[in-house]
Design an enzyme around this catalytic site. Structure first.
Site, PDB file in Angstrom:
ATOM      1  N   ASP A 204       0.856  -1.216   0.230  1.00  0.00           N
ATOM      2  CA  ASP A 204      -0.200  -0.095   0.020  1.00  0.00           C
ATOM      3  C   ASP A 204       0.844   1.253  -0.168  1.00  0.00           C
ATOM      4  OD1 ASP A 204      -2.332   1.469  -0.005  1.00  0.00           O
ATOM      5  OD2 ASP A 204      -3.174   0.671   1.910  1.00  0.00           O
ATOM      6  N   HIS A 349     -10.178  -2.219  -7.831  1.00  0.00           N
ATOM      7  CA  HIS A 349     -10.086  -1.218  -6.566  1.00  0.00           C
ATOM      8  C   HIS A 349      -9.372   0.059  -7.027  1.00  0.00           C
ATOM      9  CE1 HIS A 349      -9.942   0.973  -2.770  1.00  0.00           C
ATOM     10  NE2 HIS A 349      -8.837   0.761  -2.782  1.00  0.00           N
TER      11      HIS A 349
END
Ligand code: HEM
Length: 493
Positions: A204, A349
């Site tokens: 991330d 996403h």
């Protein structure tokens, strides 16, 4: 009037330039004691010197880099962070009112608070007997919360020391406490090879927009946005209120502040892994396991290493994943990208939350108002052997999601409601390939089956039904993170 030139010493340090340095982060949600509102504001003056600015964050980053270089030259192994600690503070709309700061700040979502918007965000819940929507949140986030103090550090000891100092300022452990702790959430960067990866296992913190004249060297593919998309009162900030929208002026103390959207997001990791295991993408030459990994990568839009599927469609490329000069340099504009899901599903996403070239047809700036700066951290333990074996979550874990923007309706709220939850987004795709839900955060109030198309590149019109939501919101609130001069001159007495 034209605002004075931007001074990074005035801006709270979690907002820009990569945010507060964090190995561990405590989110301390508090309520101001009715009896001591005046004391809160006088004591706030003592907290201000502890607040970390963006200028200090950049200075710490430089020191850390120099230390790393020195260690490398001396072949020494040292901890990844010097003894570094960061403190920021922000206030909810109720917190501002409690302090008697009643100027209209110019953000309807902030004024309303997150709880009242939970239904529209798609959070799971039910109608209560009085007809109001009641989300399945932990009780703390249904209580009145006035503010949020963020404390980050290189270790629990550093963070605990700083928190004790702050609690002392606000007399927390005395007979007449100025503030009450409503809930305290602690996030931790995962360890070992999972460092920087969220709990589903994906790297991330790779993609955030670069802010003009702050992030001096944007990486290839990184969008440069006007300062006012994140900071109130700077060029590009265009607050409006009401329907139809009427432009509004913000109070002068809002300059260089930013709205913080906080979400307490649980992740059902064993269940997510089970789904991948049971639904591998079958392509000749891929093993069952590789098919499951490919499905995971196509749901997110990146491989676990961070390599974007738009650049690495069938196999992971960890070198690409770790290369900041290449891992953001994609736009969903390969000739086959706009009308096919060969490289990346329309609903992945990443593509839902930053559709890059998908919005080019609406003009060069269509994306800009909806960019946010993410600065969250994972919370909770690693999956235990028992959870892995039973494929069921037993311990809470997930993401303490934090996003900054100058306009919540256009920022976090828009991304969640109008993109991730909107099955027809991105627009203008083939009629028989409705993109469907963002499989990571797209959601419905009843938590029912969600569908998306194109997960299998060889059968792009086939829909995949997701049996449950693996990300479950359990609370949140909107806050305003003021500039340091505003804290000093307007908020503190
Ligand atoms: C990117 C996971 C919640 C917006 C990413 C990435 C991962 C990820 C693995 C790729 C890393 C990167 O590009 O930096 C998750 C998980 C979530 C979550 C597991 C929940 C537990 C959210 C929420 C939003 C959001 C609530 C906003 C409503 C974004 C954006 C990007 C991103 C804007 C960057 C996309 C790009 O620039 O290409 N997320 N995310 N995420 N996520 Fe999430």
């Amino acid at each position: 009037p034209t605002p004075p030139p931007l001074d990074l010493g005035n801006i709270q340090g979690d907002i820009l330039a990569g945010g507060l340095p964090k190995k561990t982060e405590t989110c301390y949600f508090f309520r101001i004691n009715d009896a001591y509102v005046h004391d809160f504001r006088t004591q706030l003056a003592k907290l201000v010197p502890l607040i970390t600015s963006t200028a200090e964050v950049l200075d710490d980053q430089r020191k850390q880099l120099a230390q790393n270089k020195k260690d490398a030259a001396e072949k020494k192994i040292t901890p990844p962070l010097l003894k570094i600690c960061g403190v920021n503070i922000s206030f909810s709309t109720k917190g501002l009112k409690k302090m008697g700061i009643t100027d209209e700040i110019g953000d309807a979502a902030f004024d309303a608070g997150m709880l009242s918007g939970a239904k529209d965000l798609g959070d799971i819940g039910h109608s209560s007997p009085n007809g109001q929507f009641d989300p399945d949140w932990v009780p703390a986030f249904k209580q009145e919360i006035h503010g949020l103090i963020l404390i980050t550090g290189d270790s629990y000891a550093t963070a605990a020391e700083k928190l004790a100092e702050i609690e002392h300022i606000f007399r927390v452990k005395t007979q007449n406490p100025i503030i009450h702790e409503v809930i305290r959430l602690v996030g931790d960067v995962r360890s070992g090879k999972e460092k920087g990866h969220e709990h589903f296992g994906f790297q991330d913190g790779i993609s955030n927009p670069a802010v003009k004249d702050v992030d001096a060297k944007p990486n290839p593919g990184q969008q440069v946005i006007p300062q006012g998309i994140i900071l109130c009162g700077r060029p590009g900030d265009a607050p409006t209120l009401g329907t139809p929208a009427v432009p509004v002026h913000r109070p002068s103390w809002a300059l260089d502040g930013s709205f913080l959207s906080f979400r307490y997001l649980f992740q059902l990791v064993p269940e997510f892994n089970k789904f991948l295991k049971e639904n591998p993408i079958t392509i000749t030459g891929l093993t069952h396991e590789q098919g499951s990994e490919l499905l995971g990568a196509r749901l997110v839009g990146r491989w676990k290493s961070g390599a974007p599927v738009d650049l690495a469609p069938l196999h992971d490329d960890p070198v690409l994943g770790q290369d900041p000069l290449r891992n953001n340099d994609f736009h969903y504009t390969f000739p086959d990208d706009q009308q096919t899901q060969t490289r990346c599903p329309f609903a992945a996403h990443l593509r839902k939350t930053n559709p890059r070239g998908d919005l080019d047809q609406f003009g060069p700036n269509a994306l800009t108002p909806h960019r946010i700066v993410r600065s969250g951290i994972a919370f909770g333990p690693e999956v235990t052997p028992a959870e892995a074996a039973t494929e069921r979550t037993q311990l809470p874990r997930g993401l303490l999601f934090i996003a900054y923007q100058s306009n919540i309706e256009q920022g976090f709220q828009f991304v969640q409601q109008s993109w991730s939850n909107n099955t027809k987004f991105p627009p203008k795709k083939p009629a028989n390939e409705v993109p469907g839900f963002d499989p990571i955060i797209g959601q419905t109030n009843n938590g029912g089956v969600r569908t998306l198309s194109g997960t299998n590149p060889n059968s792009q019109t086939t829909d995949l039904n997701l049996d449950k939501q693996w990300v479950v919101p359990k609370g949140g609130e909107y806050f305003f993170s003021p500039s340091i001069p505003a804290l000093k001159n307007t908020f503190a007495l």
